[in-house]
Design an enzyme around this catalytic site. Structure first.
Site, PDB file in Angstrom:
ATOM      1  N   GLU A   9      29.331  27.382  40.298  1.00 54.29           N
ATOM      2  CA  GLU A   9      28.346  28.001  39.401  1.00 54.29           C
ATOM      3  C   GLU A   9      29.015  28.781  38.276  1.00 54.29           C
ATOM      4  O   GLU A   9      28.581  28.749  37.142  1.00 54.29           O
ATOM      5  CB  GLU A   9      27.468  28.932  40.242  1.00 54.29           C
ATOM      6  N   ASP A  82      26.537  29.087  44.328  1.00 55.02           N
ATOM      7  CA  ASP A  82      26.508  30.194  45.287  1.00 55.02           C
ATOM      8  C   ASP A  82      25.640  29.886  46.510  1.00 55.02           C
ATOM      9  O   ASP A  82      24.655  29.148  46.422  1.00 55.02           O
ATOM     10  CB  ASP A  82      25.994  31.466  44.606  1.00 55.02           C
ATOM     11  N   ASP A  84      23.048  30.822  48.143  1.00 47.41           N
ATOM     12  CA  ASP A  84      21.737  31.435  48.297  1.00 47.41           C
ATOM     13  C   ASP A  84      20.702  30.472  47.726  1.00 47.41           C
ATOM     14  O   ASP A  84      21.032  29.357  47.330  1.00 47.41           O
ATOM     15  CB  ASP A  84      21.682  32.806  47.609  1.00 47.41           C
TER      16      ASP A  84
END
Length: 858
Positions: A9, A82, A84
């Site tokens: 990212e 990431d 999440d």
């Protein structure tokens, strides 16, 4: 071996990962999202089952082209944004733009160390669609609320610094909390009470010890009356004097002594919210600043000969869980460093809240042996502070309890008065040798220091003698304003927001002029209060903390594949859209009744909002049309220069002048406005009168320097002959030095750019799309590419770019990583990568950025 592409990212991870992976791995960055709802237009087809119309982000064309090209040359693509929901959605969007037939798999790095990264690559998986759908639902909910409410606010309210007002599903509730707290503070009536404190001594004449009045005739002494409780009050000086007189003539005897051993447990390791709270309490960091620093620690730090690696685990988490390996390694470190007496029989696991996602571990050091002292030479000051906090809290949570000896003693006096003395002694520090959690200032003030003392040996029925007795006046205090730390705590307690959203919420309610920081606390502005009041009137469900918390639970159900995400949107739309339809017709800023009489008809005045501020208007309108600015009723000539000529004529047209009020206070304005725009600033008491201002230093100029205000309210000084003289300065001390030997020169407006001068005389034709988008793209594409230094390349993600592209990329990086100072947006505070570009850990002014970058552009 097959060639692999790893897409992360953030570009700052590339350098770290290259150290771990071999030549068969190519690493690229998406620089955040590559697709999103369109910038213009609603982007949600409500009639087609709430289908989102995702669009490629305009500034990501080069990134996408680079990712596509890299994917074509790879046998397998590892999507590694990431770990999440946001990262899962980014992975899904990246997969959608890659060439068809690309072999795609998903990996997550909970920490960026060599072992963790290599282990993650051994366990690839598919994209977790329930997590993606939870993010889609959140994104669409936020678009629905923002897109439908914000235009109503802009029509009815206006007044933001940048002209744009916004409402958000979560930010509006946070604003309401701040506004409601301010209402409590304004409505609070302080109650007087008196404390009675004594110093007593044993007959052995040991060191005197303090005691306080605990009860009178069996009724506990309280600050103020408590409904349903029979309490004793000392409300005034007379009552306090009577009690003091009784105590001065009293006999004292110990009636009970209670000794206990008190054990204090360490607190859990950090989650996102507690890290933000502690960083605020210890260092005054904002939530955004904390997360920016933590991001750098997670993505990788150059440790010299040891290479580059992440120092902490993923920093967006609501779980206090630690892995068994992390616990075992920490316990071994404690036993070796502090001794076995600081090690409990078993490792500690803490209970994670029921509402937590529990997708990751708590925030912890990736290697406990990387002590703060060991890594300090490689960290910036802010990084060192935050890493030390994380490291110490992690070690402390696996240590033994702190043990206190406590004593509580009741002392009988005459006339039914009972005193109490307490004390404690820390006999084993336990985890406190490493770390102690701080409290919000107001909480620690309330607790006081009554336990930071020890009493002499006391026995029941032992007589005591009075050394002194004193009374002090006090007043009950209103609830404190929220700090960023306490607001995050309140949001978390209410089940509102998630680890990834707290910093953004804090930024939004401050950047939109809804709140300001005052001595570290959040104070709502008048605009913020107006917005909250209007939203509460027209959109009760949006401002209901319980409803917002229930929506978070619904999103959790989507993430756990227990609810269909579009069903959630339909249910919300069914309740929300009728409110929008009503609000579009009826929403307004409520008027505020006052007790001020109208000077023309005697009815009460109301505070009425118009565009950017309140004014007073008669409640008897339209029969009475009296209006006046708020400032007019509160204006006091005594606050201004006593020698000021209030009756002077307009300096431009000699008409009468009229007292007017603007953004920066009172001034005299021409009565012939708007035909004449003559104004005269009114100097405040103590300011230098205009006639005493220094003369203009320009050669050949007969003007005087006069104070003016910029559109931001900042005072500066310019020549009274402006625009015929261009002398201007921020302070009087340096103006003579700045304009030494400077001839009188007319002011010349700065050109906005070279485009106008370079424009050909003949007309050219272009499509509307070219007119909107073509100019900047064409200008940038005509610029030659330059070779960039390794330090700059690591930030912008490329070894060769044109100068405009470098500027664009560097600002994307600065904004994405929150490198602008929260209080002064002109200051850029470097993270680890920018430090290497700046050549220093010190912040720089944004106006100097171009000069710094020149050194890195070949």
């Amino acid at each position: 071996m097959e060639k692999a592409l790893v897409i992360v990212e953030s570009p700052t991870k590339i350098k770290t990962l290259k150290k771990f992976l071999g030549d068969n791995f190519q690493i690229e960055s998406s620089v955040g999202h590559v697709r999103d709802l369109p910038q213009k237009g609603f982007g949600i087809d409500v009639d087609n089952d709430f289908e989102p119309a995702y669009a490629t982000m305009p500034d990501k064309k080069e990134v996408i082209d680079r990712l596509k090209k890299a994917a074509k040359g790879a046998d397998i693509v590892y999507l590694a944004p990431d770990p999440d929901r946001e990262g899962e959605a980014i992975a899904w969007h990246i997969a959608a733009i890659l060439p068809k037939g690309t072999k795609i798999t998903r990996v997550t790095f909970n920490e960026i160390t060599k072992d963790a990264v290599l282990e993650a690559l051994k366990h690839p998986r598919g994209i977790d669609m329930p997590l993606v759908n939870a993010q889609q639902a959140r994104r669409l909910l936020d678009r629905i609320v923002g897109y439908k409410i914000s235009p109503i606010l802009m029509r009815r309210v206006q007044g933001a610094r940048d002209g744009g007002l916004s409402a958000g599903r979560v930010q509006s509730v946070a604003l309401k909390m701040v506004v409601d707290r301010e209402k409590e503070i304004e409505a609070f009536n302080p109650v007087e009470y008196w404390n009675v404190d004594l110093l007593l001594q044993t007959e052995k004449h040991e060191k005197p010890f303090p005691a306080t009045l605990h009860s009178i005739q069996g009724k506990k002494v309280e600050k103020e009356a408590i409904p349903g409780k029979d309490v004793a009050l000392i409300p005034n000086e007379r009552s306090a004097g009577e009690v003091v007189k009784l105590l001065q003539n009293s006999l004292y005897k110990v009636t009970s002594v209670e000794k206990k051993e008190k054990r204090r447990n360490p607190v859990a390791p950090f989650i996102t919210s507690t890290l933000q709270q502690e960083a605020s309490r210890h260092f005054g960091f904002s939530a955004a600043r904390t997360m920016n620093i933590a991001q750098g620690l997670y993505e990788g730090i150059d440790l010299g000969n040891k290479g580059t690696e992440g120092l902490i685990s993923y920093m967006r988490t609501d779980s206090v869980r630690l892995s068994p390996e992390a616990i075992e390694n920490t316990r071994k470190f404690i036993a070796k460093t502090y001794g076995k007496e600081f090690l409990p029989p078993e490792g500690r696991q803490f209970m994670t809240k029921k509402s937590a996602q529990d997708a990751h571990e708590a925030i912890r050091p990736t290697t406990i042996h990387h002590t703060p002292e060991l890594v300090k030479p490689y960290l910036s000051d802010d990084q060192n502070k935050l890493y030390s906090l994380i490291w110490k809290r992690t070690v402390a949570c696996q240590m033994t309890q702190a043990i206190y000896d406590t004593i509580s003693c009741d002392i009988e006096a005459s006339e039914g008065l009972l005193l109490r003395a307490t004390g404690s002694l820390l006999k084993f520090r336990g985890f406190l040798v490493v770390y102690e959690e701080r409290e919000d200032k107001e909480s620690s003030d309330e607790k006081g220091n009554e336990n930071d003392k020890m009493l002499p040996p006391l026995e029941e029925n032992e007589p005591l003698r009075l050394v002194s007795v004193d009374s002090q006046q006090s007043f009950t205090r209103p609830p404190p304003r929220f700090t960023e730390a306490s607001l995050v705590k309140e949001l978390e307690k209410s089940g509102i927001g998630r680890p990834s959203t707290y910093a953004a919420i804090m930024n939004k309610i401050q950047s939109r002029d809804y709140t300001v920081k005052e001595k570290g606390t959040l104070k709502p502005t008048e605009l913020g209060i107006v917005i909250a009041r209007m939203l509460e009137n027209s959109f009760k469900i949006i401002m209901d903390a319980g409803f917002t918390a229930s929506m978070e639970d619904e999103l959790e159900a989507v993430a756990e594949d227990k609810k269909e995400w579009k069903t959630l949107l339909k249910d919300f739309w069914k309740d929300f859209f009728p409110l929008v339809e009503i609000a579009e017709k009826e929403a307004f800023v409520p008027k505020i009744a006052t007790e001020i009489d109208c000077p023309e008809c005697g009815h009460k005045l109301q505070k009425i909002w118009a565009k950017k501020k309140y004014f007073y208007g008669c409640s008897n309108y339209p029969e009475c049309s009296y209006t006046t600015p708020l400032e007019a009723l509160e204006f006091n000539k005594g606050d201004y220069d006593p020698n000021f000529d209030w009756d002077q004529k307009c300096p431009k047209c000699t008409n009468e002048m009229k007292l007017r009020f603007g953004k920066f206070g009172a001034f005299l304005g021409c009565s012939n406005y708007p035909e004449c725009r003559g104004i005269v600033n009114i100097p405040k008491k103590g300011e230098i009168p205009l006639e005493e201002m220094p003369t203009c230093p320009a050669l050949g100029c007969d003007g005087k320097l006069s104070p003016r205000r910029s559109r931001f309210g900042k005072v500066f000084f310019s020549c009274s002959n402006y625009p015929d003289c261009d002398v201007i300065a921020n302070d009087l001390d340096h103006v003579a030095e700045k304009y030494e030997n400077h001839p009188k020169t007319p002011y010349v407006s700065k050109k906005k750019g070279k485009k106008e001068a370079a424009k050909p005389k003949g007309k050219t034709h272009a499509s509307s799309k070219e007119k909107k988008l073509g100019k900047k793209t064409k200008a940038a594409s005509n610029q030659p590419a330059h070779t960039l230094s390794p330090a700059l390349a690591a930030v912008v993600g490329s070894d060769s770019l044109s100068r405009p592209e470098v500027i664009k990329k560097i600002w994307e990086y600065i904004k994405e990583h929150n490198c602008q100072d929260s209080k002064n947006k002109r200051l850029i505070r470097p993270d680890t990568l920018l430090e290497k570009v700046f050549g220093s850990k010190d912040p720089i002014d944004m106006m100097k950025l171009s000069g710094v970058l020149n050194k890195h552009i070949g």
